[in-house]
Scaffold this motif. Structure first.
Motif, PDB file in Angstrom:
ATOM      1  N   VAL A   8       0.864  -1.188   0.000  1.00  0.00           N
ATOM      2  CA  VAL A   8       0.000   0.000   0.000  1.00  0.00           C
ATOM      3  C   VAL A   8       0.895   1.231   0.000  1.00  0.00           C
ATOM      4  O   VAL A   8       1.888   1.292   0.739  1.00  0.00           O
ATOM      5  CB  VAL A   8      -0.917   0.011   1.243  1.00  0.00           C
ATOM      6  N   ASP A   9       0.553   2.211  -0.838  1.00  0.00           N
ATOM      7  CA  ASP A   9       1.366   3.424  -0.953  1.00  0.00           C
ATOM      8  C   ASP A   9       0.906   4.547  -0.034  1.00  0.00           C
ATOM      9  O   ASP A   9       1.689   5.407   0.352  1.00  0.00           O
ATOM     10  CB  ASP A   9       1.344   3.933  -2.401  1.00  0.00           C
ATOM     11  N   TRP A  10      -0.387   4.555   0.273  1.00  0.00           N
ATOM     12  CA  TRP A  10      -0.944   5.679   1.036  1.00  0.00           C
ATOM     13  C   TRP A  10      -2.034   5.165   1.961  1.00  0.00           C
ATOM     14  O   TRP A  10      -2.944   4.473   1.529  1.00  0.00           O
ATOM     15  CB  TRP A  10      -1.508   6.726   0.053  1.00  0.00           C
ATOM     16  N   SER A  20       0.691   8.304  16.470  1.00  0.00           N
ATOM     17  CA  SER A  20       1.524   8.939  17.490  1.00  0.00           C
ATOM     18  C   SER A  20       2.842   8.198  17.652  1.00  0.00           C
ATOM     19  O   SER A  20       3.895   8.821  17.835  1.00  0.00           O
ATOM     20  CB  SER A  20       0.775   9.018  18.824  1.00  0.00           C
ATOM     21  N   ARG A  21       2.816   6.866  17.555  1.00  0.00           N
ATOM     22  CA  ARG A  21       4.063   6.091  17.653  1.00  0.00           C
ATOM     23  C   ARG A  21       4.962   6.377  16.451  1.00  0.00           C
ATOM     24  O   ARG A  21       6.183   6.519  16.599  1.00  0.00           O
ATOM     25  CB  ARG A  21       3.768   4.597  17.753  1.00  0.00           C
ATOM     26  N   MET A  22       4.364   6.466  15.267  1.00  0.00           N
ATOM     27  CA  MET A  22       5.144   6.769  14.067  1.00  0.00           C
ATOM     28  C   MET A  22       5.779   8.153  14.175  1.00  0.00           C
ATOM     29  O   MET A  22       6.959   8.347  13.867  1.00  0.00           O
ATOM     30  CB  MET A  22       4.258   6.686  12.820  1.00  0.00           C
ATOM     31  N   ARG A  23       5.007   9.126  14.626  1.00  0.00           N
ATOM     32  CA  ARG A  23       5.530  10.483  14.761  1.00  0.00           C
ATOM     33  C   ARG A  23       6.646  10.539  15.803  1.00  0.00           C
ATOM     34  O   ARG A  23       7.709  11.121  15.573  1.00  0.00           O
ATOM     35  CB  ARG A  23       4.405  11.429  15.165  1.00  0.00           C
ATOM     36  N   ASP A  24       6.409   9.884  16.957  1.00  0.00           N
ATOM     37  CA  ASP A  24       7.389   9.952  18.041  1.00  0.00           C
ATOM     38  C   ASP A  24       8.692   9.235  17.688  1.00  0.00           C
ATOM     39  O   ASP A  24       9.748   9.554  18.253  1.00  0.00           O
ATOM     40  CB  ASP A  24       6.795   9.355  19.322  1.00  0.00           C
ATOM     41  N   SER A  25       8.606   8.273  16.784  1.00  0.00           N
ATOM     42  CA  SER A  25       9.826   7.570  16.369  1.00  0.00           C
ATOM     43  C   SER A  25      10.575   8.325  15.272  1.00  0.00           C
ATOM     44  O   SER A  25      11.644   7.891  14.825  1.00  0.00           O
ATOM     45  CB  SER A  25       9.485   6.161  15.873  1.00  0.00           C
ATOM     46  N   GLY A  26      10.011   9.447  14.836  1.00  0.00           N
ATOM     47  CA  GLY A  26      10.683  10.277  13.849  1.00  0.00           C
ATOM     48  C   GLY A  26      10.472   9.866  12.410  1.00  0.00           C
ATOM     49  O   GLY A  26      11.192  10.326  11.514  1.00  0.00           O
ATOM     50  N   ILE A  32       0.531  14.636   9.809  1.00  0.00           N
ATOM     51  CA  ILE A  32      -0.579  14.999  10.694  1.00  0.00           C
ATOM     52  C   ILE A  32      -0.881  16.481  10.484  1.00  0.00           C
ATOM     53  O   ILE A  32       0.012  17.328  10.584  1.00  0.00           O
ATOM     54  CB  ILE A  32      -0.231  14.715  12.169  1.00  0.00           C
ATOM     55  N   PHE A  33      -2.139  16.803  10.174  1.00  0.00           N
ATOM     56  CA  PHE A  33      -2.498  18.185   9.853  1.00  0.00           C
ATOM     57  C   PHE A  33      -3.957  18.424  10.224  1.00  0.00           C
ATOM     58  O   PHE A  33      -4.724  17.475  10.427  1.00  0.00           O
ATOM     59  CB  PHE A  33      -2.249  18.473   8.366  1.00  0.00           C
ATOM     60  N   PRO A  34      -4.369  19.703  10.347  1.00  0.00           N
ATOM     61  CA  PRO A  34      -5.728  20.010  10.819  1.00  0.00           C
ATOM     62  C   PRO A  34      -6.817  19.378   9.963  1.00  0.00           C
ATOM     63  O   PRO A  34      -6.674  19.242   8.746  1.00  0.00           O
ATOM     64  CB  PRO A  34      -5.785  21.538  10.742  1.00  0.00           C
ATOM     65  N   SER A  35      -7.897  19.011  10.625  1.00  0.00           N
ATOM     66  CA  SER A  35      -9.036  18.392   9.962  1.00  0.00           C
ATOM     67  C   SER A  35     -10.238  19.332  10.006  1.00  0.00           C
ATOM     68  O   SER A  35     -10.153  20.443  10.536  1.00  0.00           O
ATOM     69  CB  SER A  35      -9.373  17.059  10.623  1.00  0.00           C
ATOM     70  N   PHE A  36     -11.362  18.859   9.480  1.00  0.00           N
ATOM     71  CA  PHE A  36     -12.570  19.670   9.353  1.00  0.00           C
ATOM     72  C   PHE A  36     -13.648  19.137  10.292  1.00  0.00           C
ATOM     73  O   PHE A  36     -14.788  18.932   9.897  1.00  0.00           O
ATOM     74  CB  PHE A  36     -13.031  19.629   7.895  1.00  0.00           C
ATOM     75  N   HIS A 253     -10.434  20.119  18.216  1.00  0.00           N
ATOM     76  CA  HIS A 253     -10.612  19.971  16.775  1.00  0.00           C
ATOM     77  C   HIS A 253      -9.776  18.775  16.306  1.00  0.00           C
ATOM     78  O   HIS A 253      -8.620  18.621  16.701  1.00  0.00           O
ATOM     79  CB  HIS A 253     -10.197  21.236  16.029  1.00  0.00           C
ATOM     80  N   TYR A 254     -10.355  17.972  15.460  1.00  0.00           N
ATOM     81  CA  TYR A 254      -9.679  16.780  14.954  1.00  0.00           C
ATOM     82  C   TYR A 254      -8.465  17.137  14.090  1.00  0.00           C
ATOM     83  O   TYR A 254      -8.340  18.259  13.581  1.00  0.00           O
ATOM     84  CB  TYR A 254     -10.641  15.964  14.085  1.00  0.00           C
ATOM     85  N   VAL A 255      -7.601  16.145  13.908  1.00  0.00           N
ATOM     86  CA  VAL A 255      -6.545  16.215  12.902  1.00  0.00           C
ATOM     87  C   VAL A 255      -6.697  15.029  11.960  1.00  0.00           C
ATOM     88  O   VAL A 255      -7.315  14.010  12.304  1.00  0.00           O
ATOM     89  CB  VAL A 255      -5.134  16.193  13.534  1.00  0.00           C
ATOM     90  N   ASN A 256      -6.158  15.165  10.760  1.00  0.00           N
ATOM     91  CA  ASN A 256      -6.050  14.052   9.817  1.00  0.00           C
ATOM     92  C   ASN A 256      -4.686  13.410   9.969  1.00  0.00           C
ATOM     93  O   ASN A 256      -3.688  14.098  10.237  1.00  0.00           O
ATOM     94  CB  ASN A 256      -6.207  14.539   8.373  1.00  0.00           C
ATOM     95  N   CYS A 257      -4.614  12.106   9.780  1.00  0.00           N
ATOM     96  CA  CYS A 257      -3.361  11.365   9.872  1.00  0.00           C
ATOM     97  C   CYS A 257      -3.178  10.551   8.596  1.00  0.00           C
ATOM     98  O   CYS A 257      -3.893   9.560   8.384  1.00  0.00           O
ATOM     99  CB  CYS A 257      -3.359  10.436  11.086  1.00  0.00           C
ATOM    100  N   PHE A 258      -2.248  10.956   7.740  1.00  0.00           N
ATOM    101  CA  PHE A 258      -1.928  10.230   6.512  1.00  0.00           C
ATOM    102  C   PHE A 258      -0.554   9.586   6.667  1.00  0.00           C
ATOM    103  O   PHE A 258       0.328  10.139   7.335  1.00  0.00           O
ATOM    104  CB  PHE A 258      -1.868  11.171   5.309  1.00  0.00           C
ATOM    105  N   ALA A 259      -0.381   8.442   6.030  1.00  0.00           N
ATOM    106  CA  ALA A 259       0.946   7.839   5.914  1.00  0.00           C
ATOM    107  C   ALA A 259       1.216   7.595   4.443  1.00  0.00           C
ATOM    108  O   ALA A 259       0.436   6.922   3.770  1.00  0.00           O
ATOM    109  CB  ALA A 259       1.022   6.527   6.697  1.00  0.00           C
ATOM    110  N   HIS A 260       2.280   8.181   3.950  1.00  0.00           N
ATOM    111  CA  HIS A 260       2.701   7.886   2.572  1.00  0.00           C
ATOM    112  C   HIS A 260       4.194   8.170   2.447  1.00  0.00           C
ATOM    113  O   HIS A 260       4.752   9.036   3.122  1.00  0.00           O
ATOM    114  CB  HIS A 260       1.902   8.684   1.538  1.00  0.00           C
TER     115      HIS A 260
END
Length: 272
Positions: A8-10, A20-26, A32-36, A253-260
């Motif tokens: 999977v690419d995205w 949060s684990r992915m972000r904290d591991s660098g 992660i960015f603002p959501s609607f 306010h929510y955030v969106n979390c994408f991995a690509h």
């Protein structure tokens, strides 16, 4: 697992604990960015609560006290952990030209005064209530436990946790078969009205059963206002009424979390 294997690419909806684990591991592939959307609690404003019980929350001062007795930053720091924006307002801050509105800030002493003015000094005589949530995401349970503890510690109000699986949960909100419940709202289209229309008195989405003629009137006028900025000002006035009367308690306010991966381009990080 499919993403890490390269099948999977995205991933467009990474669960919060994984993100949060992915972000904290660098890892550079988590975005992660603002959501609607906004996560909040809804308060039943009906004359009677389920079981024909008197509803102390029909008094606006009780609702305001509940809103003022929650310190929201620990929810982000200890539960959601994705740097969501704690908030006292309902509409996400993504609309250019939308006037600022003000919700109820954390103020325990002010909340206690309101509770006493409403006839419940130190919560004496205040009935035990239920806090409803759906358990499919552990975050809902953890936030409910935290909010219950805040109201117990800060106001002396007792809340029993009331878990209901998602189908029953939605039905109960629709039928106003709850005392206080967790809730959320994502915009369906890029306009403030996708949020404010939810609390028109005739809206089927008005789970709080909150009715305010002035609010309805402002939204009706906004529908007919040709000047875009004046229309935004009317919608902001309506949101201010909603926040003042507190049929809902915004939390964050929510955030969106994408991995690509870095070789994937052109994915929008617009909140909507």
């Amino acid at each position: 697992q499919m993403y890490d294997r390269g099948d999977v690419d995205w991933m467009s909806d990474v669960p919060g604990d994984i993100a949060s684990r992915m972000r904290d591991s660098g890892r550079p592939d988590i975005h992660i960015f603002p959501s609607f959307g906004t996560y909040f609690y809804t308060i039943n404003c009906s004359e009677k609560l389920p079981g024909d019980r008197p509803n102390p929350m029909k008094d606006v001062r009780i609702r305001q006290a509940l809103a003022m007795a929650i310190d929201k930053q620990p929810i982000i720091d200890n539960i959601t952990k994705l740097d969501e924006q704690p908030t006292d307002v309902y509409v996400p801050p993504v609309f250019e030209g939308y006037p600022a509105v003000t919700g109820h800030a954390y103020d325990v002493e002010g909340a206690k005064r309101l509770l006493a003015e409403a006839g419940y000094p130190d919560a004496k005589g205040f009935p035990s209530m239920k806090l409803c949530f759906n358990p499919e995401y552990n975050t809902h349970k953890l936030v409910a436990e935290y909010v219950r503890n805040q109201w117990q510690q800060n106001l002396g109000i007792t809340m029993e946790l009331d878990s209901a699986e998602i189908v029953q949960f939605r039905e109960r909100l629709n039928k106003k078969d709850y005392d206080v419940a967790r809730a959320s709202w994502y915009g369906d289209y890029m306009d403030v009205s996708t949020f404010t229309d939810k609390y028109v008195s005739t809206s089927l989405n008005n789970d709080a059963n909150w009715i305010n003629p002035k609010y309805d009137e402002l939204l009706k006028k906004a529908e007919e206002e040709p000047d875009a900025q004046k229309r935004l000002e009317m919608l902001a006035q309506a949101e201010q009424i909603l926040l003042d009367e507190s049929p809902i308690i915004p939390l964050y306010h929510y955030v969106n979390c994408f991995a690509h991966r870095e070789d994937v381009f052109g994915i929008s990080q617009h909140p909507k």
